[in-house]
Enzyme design. Structure first.
Site, PDB file in Angstrom:
ATOM      1  N   CYS A   1       0.864  -1.172   0.000  1.00 37.09           N
ATOM      2  CA  CYS A   1       0.000   0.000   0.000  1.00 37.09           C
ATOM      3  C   CYS A   1       0.903   1.226   0.000  1.00 37.09           C
ATOM      4  CB  CYS A   1      -0.881  -0.072   1.255  1.00 37.09           C
ATOM      5  SG  CYS A   1      -1.970   1.327   1.464  1.00 37.09           S
TER       6      CYS A   1
ATOM      7  N   CYS B   1     -11.790  13.954   4.773  1.00 38.74           N
ATOM      8  CA  CYS B   1     -12.790  12.940   5.100  1.00 38.74           C
ATOM      9  C   CYS B   1     -12.793  12.763   6.621  1.00 38.74           C
ATOM     10  CB  CYS B   1     -12.482  11.638   4.378  1.00 38.74           C
ATOM     11  SG  CYS B   1     -12.385  11.875   2.596  1.00 38.74           S
TER      12      CYS B   1
ATOM     13  N   GLY C   1      -2.858  10.253   1.110  1.00 37.12           N
ATOM     14  CA  GLY C   1      -3.046  11.162  -0.016  1.00 37.12           C
ATOM     15  C   GLY C   1      -4.101  10.735  -1.006  1.00 37.12           C
ATOM     16  N   GLU C   2      -4.491  11.682  -1.846  1.00 34.10           N
ATOM     17  CA  GLU C   2      -5.469  11.439  -2.901  1.00 34.10           C
ATOM     18  C   GLU C   2      -4.694  11.329  -4.218  1.00 34.10           C
ATOM     19  OE1 GLU C   2      -8.799  10.761  -3.610  1.00 34.10           O
ATOM     20  OE2 GLU C   2      -7.834  10.743  -5.579  1.00 34.10           O
TER      21      GLU C   2
ATOM     22  N   SER D   1      -7.106   3.971  -5.533  1.00 34.97           N
ATOM     23  CA  SER D   1      -8.312   4.330  -4.786  1.00 34.97           C
ATOM     24  C   SER D   1      -8.478   5.843  -4.778  1.00 34.97           C
ATOM     25  CB  SER D   1      -8.201   3.810  -3.346  1.00 34.97           C
ATOM     26  OG  SER D   1      -9.300   4.257  -2.580  1.00 34.97           O
TER      27      SER D   1
ATOM     28  N   SER E   1     -13.904   5.414  -2.942  1.00 33.50           N
ATOM     29  CA  SER E   1     -14.322   5.537  -1.542  1.00 33.50           C
ATOM     30  C   SER E   1     -15.750   6.064  -1.525  1.00 33.50           C
ATOM     31  CB  SER E   1     -13.385   6.505  -0.810  1.00 33.50           C
ATOM     32  OG  SER E   1     -12.107   5.956  -0.770  1.00 33.50           O
ATOM     33  N   PHE E   2     -16.700   5.163  -1.538  1.00 34.05           N
ATOM     34  CA  PHE E   2     -18.095   5.559  -1.705  1.00 34.05           C
ATOM     35  C   PHE E   2     -18.714   5.955  -0.359  1.00 34.05           C
ATOM     36  CE2 PHE E   2     -22.419   5.006  -3.542  1.00 34.05           C
ATOM     37  CZ  PHE E   2     -22.221   5.804  -4.638  1.00 34.05           C
ATOM     38  N   HIS E   3     -18.790   5.005   0.540  1.00 36.87           N
ATOM     39  CA  HIS E   3     -19.048   5.237   1.963  1.00 36.87           C
ATOM     40  C   HIS E   3     -20.422   5.753   2.376  1.00 36.87           C
ATOM     41  CE1 HIS E   3     -14.902   4.301   2.276  1.00 36.87           C
ATOM     42  NE2 HIS E   3     -14.403   5.499   2.121  1.00 36.87           N
TER      43      HIS E   3
ATOM     44  N   ASN F   1     -11.558   1.542  11.079  1.00 36.56           N
ATOM     45  CA  ASN F   1     -10.369   1.438  11.927  1.00 36.56           C
ATOM     46  C   ASN F   1     -10.280   2.674  12.801  1.00 36.56           C
ATOM     47  OD1 ASN F   1      -9.277  -1.062  10.892  1.00 36.56           O
ATOM     48  ND2 ASN F   1      -8.947   0.071   8.990  1.00 36.56           N
TER      49      ASN F   1
HETATM   50  N1  SAH Z   1      -7.409   9.113  -0.835  1.00 37.94           N
HETATM   51  C1  SAH Z   1      -7.789   7.903  -1.411  1.00 37.94           C
HETATM   52  C2  SAH Z   1      -6.870   6.749  -1.064  1.00 37.94           C
HETATM   53  C3  SAH Z   1      -6.393   6.634   0.350  1.00 37.94           C
HETATM   54  S1  SAH Z   1      -7.520   6.127   1.582  1.00 37.94           S
HETATM   55  C4  SAH Z   1      -9.212   7.581  -1.062  1.00 37.94           C
HETATM   56  O1  SAH Z   1      -9.785   8.249  -0.220  1.00 37.94           O
HETATM   57  O2  SAH Z   1      -9.771   6.680  -1.673  1.00 37.94           O
HETATM   58  C5  SAH Z   1      -7.749   4.383   1.324  1.00 37.94           C
HETATM   59  C6  SAH Z   1      -9.095   3.861   1.824  1.00 37.94           C
HETATM   60  O3  SAH Z   1      -9.157   3.835   3.266  1.00 37.94           O
HETATM   61  C7  SAH Z   1     -10.260   4.727   1.389  1.00 37.94           C
HETATM   62  O4  SAH Z   1     -11.344   3.958   0.965  1.00 37.94           O
HETATM   63  C8  SAH Z   1     -10.614   5.445   2.671  1.00 37.94           C
HETATM   64  O5  SAH Z   1     -11.914   5.931   2.632  1.00 37.94           O
HETATM   65  C9  SAH Z   1     -10.391   4.367   3.685  1.00 37.94           C
HETATM   66  N2  SAH Z   1     -10.280   4.842   5.065  1.00 37.94           N
HETATM   67  C10 SAH Z   1      -9.838   6.047   5.488  1.00 37.94           C
HETATM   68  N3  SAH Z   1      -9.867   6.109   6.839  1.00 37.94           N
HETATM   69  C11 SAH Z   1     -10.331   4.927   7.276  1.00 37.94           C
HETATM   70  C12 SAH Z   1     -10.564   4.378   8.575  1.00 37.94           C
HETATM   71  N4  SAH Z   1     -10.264   5.057   9.674  1.00 37.94           N
HETATM   72  N5  SAH Z   1     -11.039   3.115   8.660  1.00 37.94           N
HETATM   73  C13 SAH Z   1     -11.281   2.389   7.537  1.00 37.94           C
HETATM   74  N6  SAH Z   1     -11.058   2.852   6.289  1.00 37.94           N
HETATM   75  C14 SAH Z   1     -10.609   4.113   6.149  1.00 37.94           C
HETATM   76 FE1  SF4 Z   2      -8.225  10.197   3.748  1.00 39.11          FE
HETATM   77 FE2  SF4 Z   2      -8.511   9.525   1.153  1.00 39.11          FE
HETATM   78 FE3  SF4 Z   2     -10.171  11.288   2.310  1.00 39.11          FE
HETATM   79 FE4  SF4 Z   2      -7.622  11.984   1.839  1.00 39.11          FE
HETATM   80  S1  SF4 Z   2      -9.198  11.497   0.315  1.00 39.11           S
HETATM   81  S2  SF4 Z   2      -8.794  12.389   3.712  1.00 39.11           S
HETATM   82  S3  SF4 Z   2      -6.582  10.034   2.231  1.00 39.11           S
HETATM   83  S4  SF4 Z   2      -9.945   9.105   2.830  1.00 39.11           S
END
Ligand code: SAH
Ligand code: SF4
Length: 392
Positions: free
Chosen positions: A129, A140, A195-196, A227, A249-251, A326
């Site tokens: 990763c 987020c 990071g994004e 991602s 990252s839909f959520h 997490n």
């Molecule tokens: N920035 C990108 C990639 C990094 S985050 C993105 O947001 O997709 C990688 C994944 O971990 C994303 O799906 C993110 O939403 C998820 N993630 C972030 N914080 C988390 C947490 N505390 N517990 C579980 N997943 C988490």
């Molecule tokens: Fe975390 Fe990805 Fe959101 Fe950035 S974009 S804050 S790395 S979940």
């Protein structure tokens, strides 16, 4: 958190390579970039293509870090390379190994900034990763990295370098005596660290070109997953210019909730995002998109959410990856109960989608998804700011 699991931490004192004046780091240069640099250095145009292949083999197949060791090149050509280029990968500051075998590397890049890279061994494969930025501009509300302000984008060399340092540590280069045909320890790569990635598009694309090349690090595009939180304008570009697998990252299943969890949703909402995703499999010639869905207790985990999710993604070839939240110190959310997650997964499964529940890995060393954050980074958002942004 598993407080009783043993943690080993050793500080590696790898020799620090200081950038020497005026030299270009050869790591992470794409084929055309290296070709042009070799020609500029005086390599005859008609030889340059072959030289790129030779140099790449040494760097990315054999893992050598010294031009002098590139013995199929003439001695004065090696000297010339050493005058113009340096071979630099990020420095490992510390390595932690989880009870489950997950390894977290704290990695220092130029300027003294730090990012994290995580290696997750699995049955018959291993996933690395990697991070794409120091911190993240996005906020987020459930993500630890989101509490750290962006410091800078990683260069292509720093992204490629994370794979190389993991191979160093795992002893995976032929130079280190690794057997040739065994399953690769690092067989898959996910851009899911800090990071994004789509806010650092050019460097991520260039890095992946080196990683995917048959004379580069030779990971096929189907073993790479990027991602994104949903940077809509870059999604079609990702299909066309990288062609790797995509995770999103839909959520959440309503804009109201997604606005809070993934604030980029205020810019590109669920419908806009889904429209961009609909074209991805065709454009990238990949089978399906992974929808990541973090399970947050009483926030996004009801049966109604599961049903809405299935409806929203209908028509898109998809797999839904449920991620038990997490927790991290100061986070405003809790993980959904295991039976709630199972029920949610079942509704999705019954609708015909794969719905694996991601097994949390490396939690004891804070290496799990979304927990990554450089311990030494000082530019932090306050808890109050995070809570205000999350609307909680
Ligand atoms: N920035 C990108 C990639 C990094 S985050 C993105 O947001 O997709 C990688 C994944 O971990 C994303 O799906 C993110 O939403 C998820 N993630 C972030 N914080 C988390 C947490 N505390 N517990 C579980 N997943 C988490
Ligand atoms: Fe975390 Fe990805 Fe959101 Fe950035 S974009 S804050 S790395 S979940």
């Amino acid at each position: 958190m598993n407080a009783t699991a043993p943690i080993t931490q050793d500080v590696l004192t790898l020799p620090r390579k200081l950038p020497e004046g005026g030299k270009t780091n050869i790591i992470g240069l794409t084929r055309p970039q290296l070709h042009a640099a070799l020609v500029e250095m005086g390599t005859p145009e008609k030889q340059a293509k072959m030289r790129v292949g030779q140099v790449w083999q040494w760097l990315y197949h054999w893992g050598v870090r010294d031009f002098a060791a590139m013995t199929n090149l003439a001695k004065d050509y090696r000297l010339k390379l050493a005058e113009h280029f340096e071979i630099v990968i990020p420095e490992v500051v510390s390595r932690q190994i989880s009870a489950d075998g997950t390894r977290k590397y704290l990695v220092r890049i130029a300027g003294g900034h730090e990012v994290e890279t995580v290696y997750i061994p699995e049955e018959g494969r291993g996933t690395l990763c990697v991070s794409s930025q120091v911190g993240c501009t996005l906020t987020c509300s459930f993500c630890h990295t989101g509490t750290q302000k962006l410091v800078r984008n990683l260069t292509a060399g720093e992204i490629v370098g994370q794979l190389m340092l993991a191979r160093d540590d795992l002893g995976e280069w032929p130079e280190q005596g690794a057997p040739k045909d065994e399953t690769r320890l690092v067989s898959n790569l996910v851009l899911m660290g800090m990071g994004e990635p789509l806010y650092n598009f050019d460097n991520v694309r260039d890095a992946m070109k080196v990683v995917m090349d048959g004379e580069g690090l030779t990971l096929s595009r189907r073993r790479i997953t990027l991602s994104t939180s949903g940077v809509v304008p870059e999604i079609a570009k990702t299909a066309e210019e990288i062609g790797c697998l995509l995770a999103v990252s839909f959520h959440a299943t309503t804009d109201e909730v997604r606005d809070k969890l993934v604030p980029i949703n205020k810019r590109w909402n669920i419908q806009t995002l889904l429209d961009a995703l609909r074209d991805y499999p065709r454009l990238s010639n990949s089978e399906r998109i992974t929808f990541e869905y973090v399970m947050l207790k009483d926030v996004n985990d009801t049966d109604a959410d599961a049903k809405r999710l299935v409806k929203l993604i209908s028509g898109i070839p998809a797999k839904i990856n449920l991620i038990p939240f997490n927790e991290w110190p100061g986070s405003a959310y809790q993980r959904s109960d295991a039976d709630r997650i199972a029920k949610f997964a079942d509704i999705i499964y019954q609708a015909g989608y794969a719905s694996p529940i991601r097994k949390p890995r490396g939690e004891d060393i804070m290496a799990a998804c979304g927990q990554l954050k450089s311990a030494t980074e000082r530019a932090r958002k306050s808890r109050a700011q995070i809570a205000a942004e999350a609307g909680v």
